[in-house]
Design a protein around this motif. Sequence first.
Motif, PDB file in Angstrom:
ATOM      1  N   LEU B 335     -16.213 -55.929  78.040  1.00 35.76           N
ATOM      2  CA  LEU B 335     -16.049 -57.065  77.131  1.00 35.76           C
ATOM      3  C   LEU B 335     -17.079 -58.165  77.368  1.00 35.76           C
ATOM      4  CD1 LEU B 335     -12.181 -57.532  76.874  1.00 35.76           C
ATOM      5  CD2 LEU B 335     -13.718 -56.166  75.469  1.00 35.76           C
ATOM      6  N   LEU B 336     -17.607 -58.284  78.589  1.00 36.50           N
ATOM      7  CA  LEU B 336     -18.522 -59.383  78.877  1.00 36.50           C
ATOM      8  C   LEU B 336     -19.804 -59.223  78.067  1.00 36.50           C
ATOM      9  CD1 LEU B 336     -17.973 -59.636  82.699  1.00 36.50           C
ATOM     10  CD2 LEU B 336     -17.677 -61.507  81.081  1.00 36.50           C
ATOM     11  N   PRO B 337     -20.214 -60.289  77.369  1.00 34.46           N
ATOM     12  CA  PRO B 337     -21.410 -60.189  76.533  1.00 34.46           C
ATOM     13  C   PRO B 337     -22.690 -60.169  77.369  1.00 34.46           C
ATOM     14  CG  PRO B 337     -20.516 -62.405  76.447  1.00 34.46           C
ATOM     15  CD  PRO B 337     -19.576 -61.601  77.290  1.00 34.46           C
ATOM     16  N   GLY B 338     -23.727 -59.531  76.819  1.00 30.06           N
ATOM     17  CA  GLY B 338     -24.979 -59.364  77.550  1.00 30.06           C
ATOM     18  C   GLY B 338     -25.726 -60.667  77.787  1.00 30.06           C
ATOM     19  N   TRP B 339     -25.464 -61.699  76.961  1.00 32.11           N
ATOM     20  CA  TRP B 339     -26.258 -62.935  77.132  1.00 32.11           C
ATOM     21  C   TRP B 339     -25.880 -63.703  78.385  1.00 32.11           C
ATOM     22  CZ3 TRP B 339     -22.795 -66.841  77.188  1.00 32.11           C
ATOM     23  CH2 TRP B 339     -21.663 -66.765  76.362  1.00 32.11           C
ATOM     24  N   LEU B 340     -24.916 -63.182  79.149  1.00 28.26           N
ATOM     25  CA  LEU B 340     -24.576 -63.849  80.408  1.00 28.26           C
ATOM     26  C   LEU B 340     -25.556 -63.501  81.531  1.00 28.26           C
ATOM     27  CD1 LEU B 340     -20.703 -63.639  80.352  1.00 28.26           C
ATOM     28  CD2 LEU B 340     -22.048 -65.712  80.505  1.00 28.26           C
ATOM     29  N   GLU B 341     -26.592 -62.738  81.179  1.00 28.07           N
ATOM     30  CA  GLU B 341     -27.617 -62.460  82.199  1.00 28.07           C
ATOM     31  C   GLU B 341     -28.724 -63.498  82.081  1.00 28.07           C
ATOM     32  OE1 GLU B 341     -28.764 -58.378  83.183  1.00 28.07           O
ATOM     33  OE2 GLU B 341     -30.789 -58.964  82.632  1.00 28.07           O
ATOM     34  N   PHE B 342     -29.037 -64.170  83.182  1.00 28.00           N
ATOM     35  CA  PHE B 342     -30.022 -65.247  83.139  1.00 28.00           C
ATOM     36  C   PHE B 342     -31.202 -64.934  84.048  1.00 28.00           C
ATOM     37  CE2 PHE B 342     -25.778 -67.085  82.541  1.00 28.00           C
ATOM     38  CZ  PHE B 342     -25.932 -67.564  81.252  1.00 28.00           C
ATOM     39  N   HIS B 343     -32.373 -65.404  83.628  1.00 23.47           N
ATOM     40  CA  HIS B 343     -33.571 -65.239  84.450  1.00 23.47           C
ATOM     41  C   HIS B 343     -34.133 -66.620  84.754  1.00 23.47           C
ATOM     42  CE1 HIS B 343     -33.663 -60.938  83.416  1.00 23.47           C
ATOM     43  NE2 HIS B 343     -33.227 -61.358  82.243  1.00 23.47           N
ATOM     44  N   ALA B 344     -34.419 -66.879  86.006  1.00 23.24           N
ATOM     45  CA  ALA B 344     -35.036 -68.151  86.361  1.00 23.24           C
ATOM     46  C   ALA B 344     -35.822 -67.983  87.646  1.00 23.24           C
ATOM     47  CB  ALA B 344     -33.976 -69.229  86.542  1.00 23.24           C
ATOM     48  N   PHE B 345     -37.016 -68.540  87.683  1.00 17.71           N
ATOM     49  CA  PHE B 345     -37.888 -68.513  88.866  1.00 17.71           C
ATOM     50  C   PHE B 345     -38.051 -67.099  89.426  1.00 17.71           C
ATOM     51  CE2 PHE B 345     -35.488 -72.556  88.873  1.00 17.71           C
ATOM     52  CZ  PHE B 345     -36.533 -73.379  88.495  1.00 17.71           C
ATOM     53  N   GLY B 346     -38.159 -66.130  88.540  1.00 15.54           N
ATOM     54  CA  GLY B 346     -38.380 -64.766  89.011  1.00 15.54           C
ATOM     55  C   GLY B 346     -37.142 -64.095  89.550  1.00 15.54           C
ATOM     56  N   TYR B 347     -35.971 -64.739  89.406  1.00  8.31           N
ATOM     57  CA  TYR B 347     -34.730 -64.119  89.860  1.00  8.31           C
ATOM     58  C   TYR B 347     -33.829 -63.829  88.660  1.00  8.31           C
ATOM     59  CZ  TYR B 347     -36.054 -65.413  94.562  1.00  8.31           C
ATOM     60  OH  TYR B 347     -36.717 -65.525  95.744  1.00  8.31           O
TER      61      TYR B 347
END
Lengths: 261, 569
Positions: B335-347
């Motif tokens: 159920l968790l939507p894909g936009w909950l993946e975040f990218h910042a400072f190469g992580y």
Amino acid sequence: MNALAARRRHPAAIFLLLLLGLILTGGAYAALAPKPAIAAEASAGQVKEGQELFKTNCATCHGANALGTNVGPNLAGVGAAAVDFQMGTGRMPMAEPGVQAPRGKEVQFSEEQIAAIGAFVASLAPGPAVPAEEYTTGAGGDPGKGGEIFRTNCSMCHNSAGAGGALTRGKYAPKLTGVEGKHIYEALLTGPQSMPVFNDDNISPESKNDLIAYLKAMEAEGNPGGMALGSLGPVPEGLVAWVFGLGVLVGAAYWLGQKGA
Amino acid sequence: MSTNAYDRPAEALRSGDKPVTAPPSAGAKKLGGVAGWVDDRLGPAKGVNYLMKKVFPDHWSFMLGEIAMYSMIVCLLTGVFLTFWFIPSAGHTTYDGSYVPLQGVGMSEAYASSLKISFDIKGGLLIRQMHHWAALMFIVALSAHMLRVFFTGAFRRPRELNWVIGCILSMLALVEGFAGYSLPDDLLSGTGLRAAEGFMQSAPIIGSYLAYMVFDGPFPGEAIIPRLYGVHVLLLPAILVGLFTAHIVMVAVQKHTQYPGPGRTNSNVVGFPVMPVYAAKAGGFFFIVFGFIAVLSALVQINAIWVYGPYDTSAVTAGAQPDWYMGFADGALRLLPGWLEFHAFGYTLSLNVAIGALMLIPIMYGIMAAYPFIEAWVTGDKREHHLLDRPRNQPTRTALGVAALTFYGVLMFAAANDIMAIKLHMSINDITYFFRTAAFVLPVIAFWATRRVCLSLQRADRNKVLHGRETGRIVRTADGQFFEAHEPLDPYTRWKLVGFEGQQPLELTSGVDAHGVAAPSNGKWRTRLSRFYFQDVVQPVTPAELEAAHHDGHATEHLEAGETTKALH
């Protein structure tokens, strides 16, 4: 120094050598290349009969010349194998519009009629032909090897038991149990609906035969553990545990609780 | 006293002594034979005597935990059988057993030995299926037991600690089950392990190190199967059996709770002694559970590893679900939507995975374990309770439980979204959107509806007590009036309906007591929560009210339960 060695620097020698090389390579390819398994050639009469049947039964959606309309795809180049698969499994003619043509309860046309329509469609443009029986029954195939091919290429959609699986937006990969070997082969060859094409370069006819052998061997083995619950894995198992298992044991507990000292 | 005791004058000084009585265990010693011999040396007679005379109340819902206990015993017994042949190794081998479709296929020794147990060991398949069905029934029964304890309020003082132990047992049972079905190294369990590796990697910062540590290198490696084996057959069973023993000992020490009823109070236990009644009932029930699991395993196939085939990192199967008890976590992932993946400072921060896979289980069990303490704080009820609540008499607790259960159910069913899609001919996308909404909306509806239903049931109980049972008999009086005859309840039935405590929300205190001495205030939030908890609370019928209703007859007919409640406020 013999005659051949004396002429090795002749200007024509290089061309002769090239020619020889080409003939050998071409000959070897013709002899060793994977050959499509073809059942039979079509006659002109068959094409004519097929065209008549097509006009009365298929043209509404696929167009009078089988070039497609906005409700049915263009059939030029799909080949007789596609026709045999779609009509031989009762998917075509489609009973009602939907995201996907389901397998029909009964086949609407005789084998001759399907072959005739197939011949007509094949005459429009070259496409895969109905495969010869040699590779479609699984006889002599290696089920172990077929299983490996199945798990690598097929089980992610069709389920490892061949019980079928869901695709996006209501589409699905149908179950593979009780399907004729010929139709499995044709589906691989033509990639019906959402299925990708696995042509003879991709999976050779022998490997396709192994694959069919695996599916048939699985069916022959049956379910040694008892009722298979649709071969759908842990979901029906959990349902049985909660509803049937807990139901019976709570019933037993209730009965024991009713019993006095 | 003997008559020749006065031979010496000093003996007379002790003439008032009571004769020496035999020690209390003398009766047991008179048993003689083996029991007496053992008691002479180890002295268990007193303890056994205590246990045999222990009284347990009788109710079917008290036996749910027993089902779990017996299923666990079946798991232990069948598990020992399986260890005789199972080879916990990722070492490569080629199958040459009797299952034709896999002959000549390369696979791990773990998978080959599982196939051997299934096809080439006499009775092996039956024992394997019993082990798996018993594991499912173990967690089904302990969950049902947990629900019973929750909805009847059996977790209240003095049993909070036992509730916490139960929560830990439940969570460890999930891990134990997961470790077990990952062992055969078939395609389904390999897919599960691959998913587990992904879950570990989704942990912020330490993710990849964690996965490398658990798998001893990149996936799949050769270490995971022997490691899981050690955890599954040694570590977790030892902890489970240890905690379970503590669980049972605490039940014996704290005595079993009982449902309210005539003659049942907070300081007694009404029921039958262990010997002979419960020894017979519980012993018999063990064989019923054992027999049922054996019959189920003989008739219904479970975890057909030969169908899945050996694990291969390039292969996967449609319909890959975990066993049901891990379903809720799998459902959360779906159920968790894909936009909950975040990218910042190469992580990368994969909250779309971490929330469902890493945070859900600890949060869920954390709330569950903390609930007894939260409820006691909100209600201000710190007293001992040995009488259970009828769920309707605690509307807010019951509603909270049903809401939590609804949320859990939505997640669990979401894990079967693909199975529903093919079996119900629906779009998997629509099913997923529905569940995403349902996860937020349904628990709220469930809470509201359950609380209303509980309150209505309580009011119906009040009505029944005050006005008696509606007989359906219409009586015409001499002057032509019609009324329906109501039959008063007998005292036993009435007791069930009135035998609970009246409740009041906590009041906001000023911080000083009646004598002007500083006393801790309840605080604004605690008072608010307490008011929410006891909103619309229905009080039990008091003897005075009952008396009034009986005297006035029809005069009180118009008095509705709601009005009474307001009058009491």
